[in-house]
Design a protein around this motif. Sequence first.
Motif, short mmCIF file in Angstrom:
data_model
loop_
_atom_site.label_atom_id
_atom_site.label_comp_id
_atom_site.label_asym_id
_atom_site.label_seq_id
_atom_site.Cartn_x
_atom_site.Cartn_y
_atom_site.Cartn_z
N TYR A 21 0.82 -1.22 0.00
CA TYR A 21 0.00 0.00 0.00
C TYR A 21 0.86 1.27 0.00
O TYR A 21 0.58 2.20 -0.76
N SER A 22 1.89 1.32 0.81
CA SER A 22 2.74 2.53 0.86
C SER A 22 3.42 2.78 -0.48
O SER A 22 3.50 3.92 -0.95
N ARG A 23 3.89 1.71 -1.12
CA ARG A 23 4.51 1.84 -2.44
C ARG A 23 3.51 2.36 -3.47
O ARG A 23 3.81 3.26 -4.26
N LEU A 24 2.29 1.82 -3.44
CA LEU A 24 1.25 2.27 -4.36
C LEU A 24 0.91 3.74 -4.13
O LEU A 24 0.74 4.50 -5.09
N MET A 25 0.79 4.14 -2.85
CA MET A 25 0.49 5.55 -2.54
C MET A 25 1.61 6.47 -3.01
O MET A 25 1.34 7.56 -3.53
N ALA A 26 2.86 6.05 -2.84
CA ALA A 26 3.98 6.88 -3.26
C ALA A 26 3.99 7.05 -4.78
O ALA A 26 4.37 8.11 -5.29
N GLY A 27 3.55 6.02 -5.49
CA GLY A 27 3.56 6.06 -6.96
C GLY A 27 2.45 6.91 -7.55
O GLY A 27 2.66 7.66 -8.51
N ASP A 28 1.24 6.82 -7.01
CA ASP A 28 0.10 7.56 -7.54
C ASP A 28 -1.00 7.56 -6.49
O ASP A 28 -1.83 6.64 -6.43
N GLU A 29 -1.01 8.59 -5.67
CA GLU A 29 -1.93 8.65 -4.54
C GLU A 29 -3.39 8.64 -4.98
O GLU A 29 -4.21 7.90 -4.42
N LEU A 30 -3.75 9.43 -5.98
CA LEU A 30 -5.14 9.51 -6.41
C LEU A 30 -5.65 8.18 -6.96
O LEU A 30 -6.75 7.73 -6.62
#
Length: 135
Positions: A21-30
């Motif tokens: 989840y943190s990696r996904l948020m860092a890549g594209d939060e929206l």
Amino acid sequence: MSGTDLRKRLMAILVADVAGYSRLMAGDELATVASLDAARSVFRTQIESHQGRVIDMAGDSVLAVFETAAGAVTAALAIQQELAAVSSSIPEERRMRATARCMATGSTSQHGLKDWPSPEGLRSLRRFAVCSVAR
């Protein structure tokens, strides 16, 4: 609280969160938040359709209870299958995958809808893991 307000019963618990989840948020939060909202809908629908009840959805996690372990496991498998189907068109590195664990708790105490799990139930959660559904 009188002794008559306390209910004891057997329960099964499904606990899940989003892998990476943190990696996904860092890549594209929206995009991640939109995917998380869609995944929450899948979780809620599948949990309720397998006679479960969502206790909490906080951040990227889900906590649900079931009357039977079979209901929890069946819901977890259905969630995995539906999430895989809806994310098949998303690039591999952006796919949201949930890690779901089902636990048999034995006897737990419930003091109403929001007082669950009790301290006894939390101890049971730590002791009785019975399955882990691969992501």
